[in-house]
Scaffold this motif. Sequence first.
Motif, PDB file in Angstrom:
ATOM      1  N   ASP A 193       0.846  -1.179   0.000  1.00  0.00           N
ATOM      2  CA  ASP A 193       0.000   0.000   0.000  1.00  0.00           C
ATOM      3  C   ASP A 193       0.891   1.241   0.000  1.00  0.00           C
ATOM      4  N   THR A 194       0.680   2.108  -0.947  1.00  0.00           N
ATOM      5  CA  THR A 194       1.482   3.330  -1.042  1.00  0.00           C
ATOM      6  C   THR A 194       0.644   4.569  -0.755  1.00  0.00           C
ATOM      7  N   THR A 195      -0.336   4.395   0.120  1.00  0.00           N
ATOM      8  CA  THR A 195      -1.142   5.533   0.550  1.00  0.00           C
ATOM      9  C   THR A 195      -1.173   5.580   2.070  1.00  0.00           C
ATOM     10  N   TRP A 213       3.433  14.366   1.137  1.00  0.00           N
ATOM     11  CA  TRP A 213       3.645  13.398   2.211  1.00  0.00           C
ATOM     12  C   TRP A 213       5.057  13.522   2.769  1.00  0.00           C
ATOM     13  N   SER A 223      -0.698   9.886  -1.396  1.00  0.00           N
ATOM     14  CA  SER A 223       0.326   8.947  -1.838  1.00  0.00           C
ATOM     15  C   SER A 223       1.571   9.125  -0.972  1.00  0.00           C
ATOM     16  N   THR A 224       2.119   8.015  -0.509  1.00  0.00           N
ATOM     17  CA  THR A 224       3.343   8.101   0.283  1.00  0.00           C
ATOM     18  C   THR A 224       4.560   8.395  -0.595  1.00  0.00           C
ATOM     19  N   TRP A 225       4.353   8.497  -1.881  1.00  0.00           N
ATOM     20  CA  TRP A 225       5.408   8.875  -2.815  1.00  0.00           C
ATOM     21  C   TRP A 225       5.335  10.361  -3.155  1.00  0.00           C
ATOM     22  N   SER A 226       4.358  11.070  -2.622  1.00  0.00           N
ATOM     23  CA  SER A 226       4.152  12.471  -2.997  1.00  0.00           C
ATOM     24  C   SER A 226       5.047  13.426  -2.204  1.00  0.00           C
ATOM     25  N   THR A 254      -6.618  10.734   2.170  1.00  0.00           N
ATOM     26  CA  THR A 254      -5.636   9.777   1.689  1.00  0.00           C
ATOM     27  C   THR A 254      -4.664  10.477   0.747  1.00  0.00           C
TER      28      THR A 254
END
Length: 88
Positions: free
Chosen positions: A6-8, A25, A19-22, A17
Motif C-alpha cells: 500500500d502506497t497511501t 507526504w 500517496s506516500t510517494w508524494s 488519503t
Amino acid sequence: MTYSRDTTAISELTGETVSTWSEEWRIETEARTVLKISKQERDVFFNGRKDENGKTIDRGVVGIRGPQAAEAILEMARRLQEVRDAKK
C-alpha cells in the motif's frame, strides 16, 4: 511471488488519503519529525553543524535544499501543530 504494498496513508493535516510517494507526504513526515525533536536538534537539522575546527560536517536542509525548502517544512510543522492543538 508478487507482493502488494500500500502506497497511501492518511494525512494527519487534512485527514485525506495521500500517496506516500508524494512531495506533500514527504514534507508532512519531515514536519512530524521536526515537532518531535529538541530545539538543538532542529537547529542542526535545518542549519547543519561544524566540527571544532569550523569545518562543515553536516550541511542541513538549508545547505542542501535551500531556505525555501526549510521554510516549507517549518510552515507545515506550524500547520500540523495547529491541527493537533485544535484536536485537544
